[in-house]
Design a protein around this motif. Structure first.
Motif, PDB file in Angstrom:
ATOM      1  N   TRP A  51      -3.592 119.494   2.962  1.00 18.86           N
ATOM      2  CA  TRP A  51      -4.166 120.395   3.969  1.00 18.86           C
ATOM      3  C   TRP A  51      -5.325 119.723   4.694  1.00 18.86           C
ATOM      4  O   TRP A  51      -5.472 119.843   5.913  1.00 18.86           O
ATOM      5  CB  TRP A  51      -4.632 121.690   3.324  1.00 18.86           C
ATOM      6  CG  TRP A  51      -3.558 122.693   3.108  1.00 18.86           C
ATOM      7  CD1 TRP A  51      -2.978 123.062   1.925  1.00 18.86           C
ATOM      8  CD2 TRP A  51      -2.916 123.476   4.127  1.00 18.86           C
ATOM      9  NE1 TRP A  51      -2.013 124.013   2.142  1.00 18.86           N
ATOM     10  CE2 TRP A  51      -1.956 124.288   3.473  1.00 18.86           C
ATOM     11  CE3 TRP A  51      -3.050 123.570   5.509  1.00 18.86           C
ATOM     12  CZ2 TRP A  51      -1.144 125.192   4.177  1.00 18.86           C
ATOM     13  CZ3 TRP A  51      -2.242 124.453   6.207  1.00 18.86           C
ATOM     14  CH2 TRP A  51      -1.307 125.252   5.542  1.00 18.86           C
TER      15      TRP A  51
ATOM     16  N   TRP B  45      -5.428 127.723  11.987  1.00 18.07           N
ATOM     17  CA  TRP B  45      -5.091 126.845  13.105  1.00 18.07           C
ATOM     18  C   TRP B  45      -4.400 125.577  12.612  1.00 18.07           C
ATOM     19  O   TRP B  45      -3.418 125.115  13.209  1.00 18.07           O
ATOM     20  CB  TRP B  45      -6.370 126.511  13.874  1.00 18.07           C
ATOM     21  CG  TRP B  45      -6.221 125.417  14.877  1.00 18.07           C
ATOM     22  CD1 TRP B  45      -5.736 125.506  16.149  1.00 18.07           C
ATOM     23  CD2 TRP B  45      -6.588 124.046  14.679  1.00 18.07           C
ATOM     24  NE1 TRP B  45      -5.777 124.277  16.755  1.00 18.07           N
ATOM     25  CE2 TRP B  45      -6.290 123.365  15.880  1.00 18.07           C
ATOM     26  CE3 TRP B  45      -7.142 123.336  13.612  1.00 18.07           C
ATOM     27  CZ2 TRP B  45      -6.527 122.003  16.029  1.00 18.07           C
ATOM     28  CZ3 TRP B  45      -7.370 121.986  13.759  1.00 18.07           C
ATOM     29  CH2 TRP B  45      -7.067 121.339  14.965  1.00 18.07           C
ATOM     30  N   THR B  46      -4.896 125.019  11.496  1.00 17.00           N
ATOM     31  CA  THR B  46      -4.273 123.825  10.919  1.00 17.00           C
ATOM     32  C   THR B  46      -2.816 124.090  10.575  1.00 17.00           C
ATOM     33  O   THR B  46      -1.953 123.228  10.768  1.00 17.00           O
ATOM     34  CB  THR B  46      -5.032 123.381   9.657  1.00 17.00           C
ATOM     35  OG1 THR B  46      -6.388 123.090  10.002  1.00 17.00           O
ATOM     36  CG2 THR B  46      -4.397 122.159   9.024  1.00 17.00           C
TER      37      THR B  46
ATOM     38  N   ALA C 270      -9.832 120.782   1.835  1.00 16.91           N
ATOM     39  CA  ALA C 270      -9.736 121.283   3.209  1.00 16.91           C
ATOM     40  C   ALA C 270     -11.077 121.811   3.694  1.00 16.91           C
ATOM     41  O   ALA C 270     -11.418 121.676   4.872  1.00 16.91           O
ATOM     42  CB  ALA C 270      -8.664 122.367   3.299  1.00 16.91           C
TER      43      ALA C 270
ATOM     44  N   MET D 172      -5.554 118.816   8.711  1.00 14.42           N
ATOM     45  CA  MET D 172      -6.681 119.291   9.512  1.00 14.42           C
ATOM     46  C   MET D 172      -7.325 118.144  10.281  1.00 14.42           C
ATOM     47  O   MET D 172      -7.651 118.274  11.469  1.00 14.42           O
ATOM     48  CB  MET D 172      -7.703 119.968   8.591  1.00 14.42           C
ATOM     49  CG  MET D 172      -8.819 120.686   9.306  1.00 14.42           C
ATOM     50  SD  MET D 172      -9.969 121.450   8.121  1.00 14.42           S
ATOM     51  CE  MET D 172      -8.908 122.679   7.346  1.00 14.42           C
TER      52      MET D 172
ATOM     53  N   ARG E 253      -4.971 117.115  13.179  1.00 15.59           N
ATOM     54  CA  ARG E 253      -5.009 118.056  14.289  1.00 15.59           C
ATOM     55  C   ARG E 253      -6.368 118.038  14.980  1.00 15.59           C
ATOM     56  O   ARG E 253      -6.463 118.259  16.189  1.00 15.59           O
ATOM     57  CB  ARG E 253      -4.699 119.472  13.801  1.00 15.59           C
ATOM     58  CG  ARG E 253      -3.275 119.665  13.295  1.00 15.59           C
ATOM     59  CD  ARG E 253      -2.787 121.066  13.542  1.00 15.59           C
ATOM     60  NE  ARG E 253      -2.628 121.312  14.963  1.00 15.59           N
ATOM     61  CZ  ARG E 253      -2.541 122.534  15.502  1.00 15.59           C
ATOM     62  NH1 ARG E 253      -2.617 123.606  14.725  1.00 15.59           N
ATOM     63  NH2 ARG E 253      -2.398 122.698  16.810  1.00 15.59           N
ATOM     64  N   GLY E 254      -7.424 117.783  14.221  1.00 19.85           N
ATOM     65  CA  GLY E 254      -8.762 117.786  14.791  1.00 19.85           C
ATOM     66  C   GLY E 254      -9.002 116.697  15.814  1.00 19.85           C
ATOM     67  O   GLY E 254      -9.917 116.797  16.634  1.00 19.85           O
TER      68      GLY E 254
ATOM     69  N   ILE F 242      -8.278 126.867   8.934  1.00 20.40           N
ATOM     70  CA  ILE F 242      -7.086 126.594   8.135  1.00 20.40           C
ATOM     71  C   ILE F 242      -5.865 127.271   8.752  1.00 20.40           C
ATOM     72  O   ILE F 242      -4.755 126.737   8.704  1.00 20.40           O
ATOM     73  CB  ILE F 242      -7.296 127.017   6.666  1.00 20.40           C
ATOM     74  CG1 ILE F 242      -6.283 126.307   5.746  1.00 20.40           C
ATOM     75  CG2 ILE F 242      -7.211 128.506   6.472  1.00 20.40           C
ATOM     76  CD1 ILE F 242      -6.522 124.844   5.549  1.00 20.40           C
TER      77      ILE F 242
END
Length: 355
Positions: A24, A334-335, A263, A28, A31-32, A332
């Motif tokens: 996770w 959104w992740t 996460a 994240m 995606r960040g 999380i």
């Protein structure tokens, strides 16, 4: 050194022992990269370095490749690091919480044997040093597994490494003596106490540490029901795999809370102002010889009440003592590609939820 105050363009080395918790955090961070973070910060994930921990080194590297394939990010290099702690353990973790392969042995994984060149031949310790030398003060280290790779890089390269690193963020240790693998020790520190001790003693600027206890605080945790039935309803192969893994791990044990400190550390890197409700500075070390307390992080709570000539130790860590739940839920969600998750407010502000 506070990583928030440095150059806006950052590189990240994610050091991990990939089970579902690290997975996770990895998703994240991937995606960040797309986001324009508060204060205009941006970063790129430069490397994934693997270490023994939740599973062995080989399985951990395979899990990293599996997650990268599910998220279509075969551009990120993966490095295998240390397969054993600095000093061989005289005990063995028999809980098998993450199964043998780190993903609770659920199977039906994406095929990764056809990836060319993503799994690097260079050792993770050497890669850490090389990246720090190529980009002095620009590489931030997010350490979500035992600290064996990072400590061995310190031991091997010394000041030549330490003077070039950027920010250091660690998920590990404890602040109230509450363990999760031994009665008084947190898993990452217990899996290599000497590495944890070396890191805290040698890093020049206080690292930011997320210990075990804030992650299990009643004011922070999310419910397993929300994780499996709301976030788990997302139709995405990454979410589908981790839902199978976490359902298999947690439901038979009767677990009701979904805890994910790895996460939470990644979310703190992205949005420190929103995520951190409270942080304090301490002098910290790691117990190496205690019969019952080996691996425990020990904080000096007397600091400031003694005269300096008697005490002689300066604060060497920044400890997160409380986290904010709602920003984490948003991040999380959104992740995990939950459609209604709106992360835009976090990106455009430094709002902090008060505890």
């Amino acid at each position: 050194m506070d990583y928030e105050s440095k150059s806006l363009e950052r590189l990240v080395v994610f050091d991990c022992d990939i089970g579902s918790d690290d997975a996770w955090a990895l998703a994240m961070l991937l995606r960040g990269e797309e986001l324009s973070l508060p204060e205009g910060r941006r970063y790129k994930l430069a490397a994934i370095t693997c270490v023994q921990g939740n599973t062995d080194l080989e399985n951990g590297a395979q899990n990293a490749l599996r997650i990268l394939k599910l998220l279509n990010r075969q551009d990120v290099p993966v490095f295998k690091g240390c397969a054993n702690p600095i000093i061989p353990r005289t005990w063995r973790d028999t809980s098998r919480f993450h199964g043998i392969d780190g993903f609770k042995d659920v199977g039906n994984y994406p095929e990764v044997n056809d990836l060319q060149g993503q799994l690097q031949q260079e050792h993770a310790v050497n890669a850490m040093y090389r990246l720090a030398c190529l980009h002095p003060k620009q590489v931030d280290f997010l350490l979500c597994g035992p600290l064996t790779n990072f400590a061995n890089c310190i031991n091997l390269y010394g000041d030549g490494f330490l003077e070039k690193i950027g920010g250091v963020l660690i998920m590990g240790g404890n602040i109230y003596g509450r363990g999760n693998i031994m009665k008084c020790a947190e898993f990452n520190f217990m899996m290599d106490p000497e590495a944890a001790h070396t890191t805290l003693e040698r890093v020049r600027e206080p690292p930011l540490i997320l210990p075990w206890e804030p992650s299990i605080d009643e004011d922070f945790h999310l419910t397993l029901d929300w994780r499996l039935n709301v976030l788990g309803s997302v139709d995405h192969p990454f979410v589908e795999l981790l839902t199978r893994v976490e359902r298999t791990m947690m439901v038979p044990r009767g677990i009701k809370k979904w805890l994910n400190p790895d996460a939470a550390l990644a979310a703190t890197y992205l949005f420190p102002e929103a995520m951190i409700a409270e942080q304090l500075e301490y002098h910290a070390t790691v117990e190496l010889c205690g019969v019952h307390t080996r691996g425990q992080m020990v904080l000096d709570h007397l600091r400031g009440r003694r005269v300096d000539t008697i005490h002689g130790k300066k604060n060497n860590v920044r400890i997160i003592t409380h986290l904010n739940r709602e920003p984490f839920r948003t991040i999380i969600a959104w992740t995990g590609f939950l459609p209604q998750a709106d992360i835009s407010k976090l990106c455009s502000s430094n709002m902090t939820e008060t505890k």
